[in-house]
Write an enzyme that holds these catalytic residues in place. Structure first.
Site, short mmCIF file in Angstrom:
data_model
loop_
_atom_site.label_atom_id
_atom_site.label_comp_id
_atom_site.label_asym_id
_atom_site.label_seq_id
_atom_site.Cartn_x
_atom_site.Cartn_y
_atom_site.Cartn_z
N SER A 91 0.85 -1.19 0.00
CA SER A 91 0.00 0.00 0.00
C SER A 91 0.88 1.24 0.00
O SER A 91 1.82 1.33 0.79
CB SER A 91 -0.92 0.02 1.23
OG SER A 91 -1.51 1.29 1.40
N GLY A 92 0.56 2.19 -0.88
CA GLY A 92 1.36 3.41 -0.97
C GLY A 92 1.19 4.33 0.22
O GLY A 92 2.17 4.79 0.82
N THR A 269 -0.76 2.53 -4.58
CA THR A 269 -0.77 1.32 -5.41
C THR A 269 -1.80 1.46 -6.53
O THR A 269 -1.62 0.92 -7.62
CB THR A 269 -1.05 0.07 -4.57
OG1 THR A 269 -2.22 0.26 -3.77
CG2 THR A 269 0.13 -0.25 -3.67
#
Length: 350
Positions: A91-92, A269
């Site tokens: 996850s970004g 993402t």
């Protein structure tokens, strides 16, 4: 008072999306890799995720990250990402929040103006550059895992909506991507409820009708996130993005379950997955900046650094840049007499 458990956490947000980071109270988790540690939590210790994300300690749009010792010799730290209905491999926003928490609390040493580090995620190693000014992390740039589309312009049938064209693309999670305009929507706060509802429906239809399997890890399969997009501007290389995170199991026979919660950020993402689609269509070249705006107007800057392959599948290497801010330091506790040690959900918002 005797407490059954106490967990120390740093609460942050990245571009508006909350990302809680557990920094104390959990020593380690069994597993020879971060992916296996993630699976252990999911299969044998899911109570931690429920405790931190469900009410009364959490709420539908929240996320949580567990900092762990790395299993890879090249990594400075590891972490497992926990969301409302799954443990995503990557996850970004959670990466940006975790990096900010690790550096601003002194858990990892900092060097100004740029600190470089490697994090171990369940999806693999992530290289990070954190820009620091006066001890504050002002920007986090990370090289994501390679991204690639698995379906372009595929058609799915969605109850009440009919046939819809979708892309399915990997950016650290599998995203089912459709144009918001197809449903008469724009990426704006006033459309938040419908964006979340329809995004969840798009995701569910893609899960059921389009096969998606990671070529190097067959245990990662099927779209788990819906993404509705605004039009791509070829002049500014920019677009808007709304990612719908499910808050429960969608049942086609029960319309009240057709809902979710929007990621408040542009989604790191999700931006990676969309850049892979844009590149596959010849709309975004290597090295070009892509400015992705979320539903509240915040921005991530993406860039495709190189072409590569993943298990023989053509892919691109995305880079994402954004920032996070600490909102609080907290100690979360569980009284042995608490009737909700793993939280609860209520149908008004969950």
């Amino acid at each position: 008072m005797r407490l059954g458990r106490m967990i120390q956490a740093v609460d942050l947000h990245a571009a508006g999306e909350p990302g809680r980071v557990i920094v104390g109270g959990v020593l380690d988790v069994p597993g020879e890799t971060m992916f296996r540690k993630m699976q252990h939590l999911e299969r044998h210790a899911d109570g931690l995720r429920k405790l931190m994300l469900r009410e009364p300690r959490g709420y539908p749009a929240s996320n949580c990250n567990l900092v762990l010792p790395p299993t890879h010799p090249d990594a400075d730290a590891g972490f497992v990402i926990m969301e409302q209905t799954e443990y995503p491999p990557m996850s970004g926003t959670n990466t940006i929040c975790t990096v900010t928490a690790l550096l601003e609390t002194g858990m990892l040493p900092t060097v100004e103006p740029v600190t470089e580090l490697v994090l171990e995620t369940p999806a693999g190693l992530i290289t990070v550059q954190a820009r620091i000014e006066g001890g504050k992390v002002t920007r986090v740039t990370f090289e994501n895992v390679p991204a690639f589309p698995v379906h372009l312009g595929a058609e799915v049938e969605i109850p009440t909506l009919g046939k819809v064209e979708v892309d399915v693309s990997w950016g650290g999670m599998f995203y089912a991507i459709a144009e918001a305009a197809r449903f008469g929507l724009t990426i704006a706060p006033e459309h938040g409820r419908e964006l979340a509802r329809i995004g969840s429906m798009v995701k569910q239809a893609a899960r059921e009708q389009l096969e998606a399997v990671h070529p190097e890890n067959p245990e990662i399969r099927q779209a788990s996130i819906g993404q509705l997009t605004g039009p791509f501007d070829p002049e500014t290389k920019s677009a808007r993005n709304a990612v719908s995170v499910a808050t429960g199991e969608l049942d086609w026979d029960r319309p009240e379950t057709w809902t979710g919660a929007l990621d408040r950020s542009p989604c790191g993402t999700g931006t990676s997955a969309r850049m892979a689609v844009l590149h596959a269509r010849g709309q975004l070249a290597l090295g070009e900046e892509f400015h992705c705006f979320g539903p509240v107007g915040t921005r991530f800057i993406g860039r495709l650094k190189a072409r590569t392959t993943v298990g023989g599948v053509p892919a691109v290497v995305p880079e994402i840049s954004g920032a996070a801010w600490i909102t609080s330091f907290a100690q979360y506790t569980v009284d042995p007499a608490d009737p909700f040690p793993e939280g609860f959900t209520l149908g008004d918002i969950w």
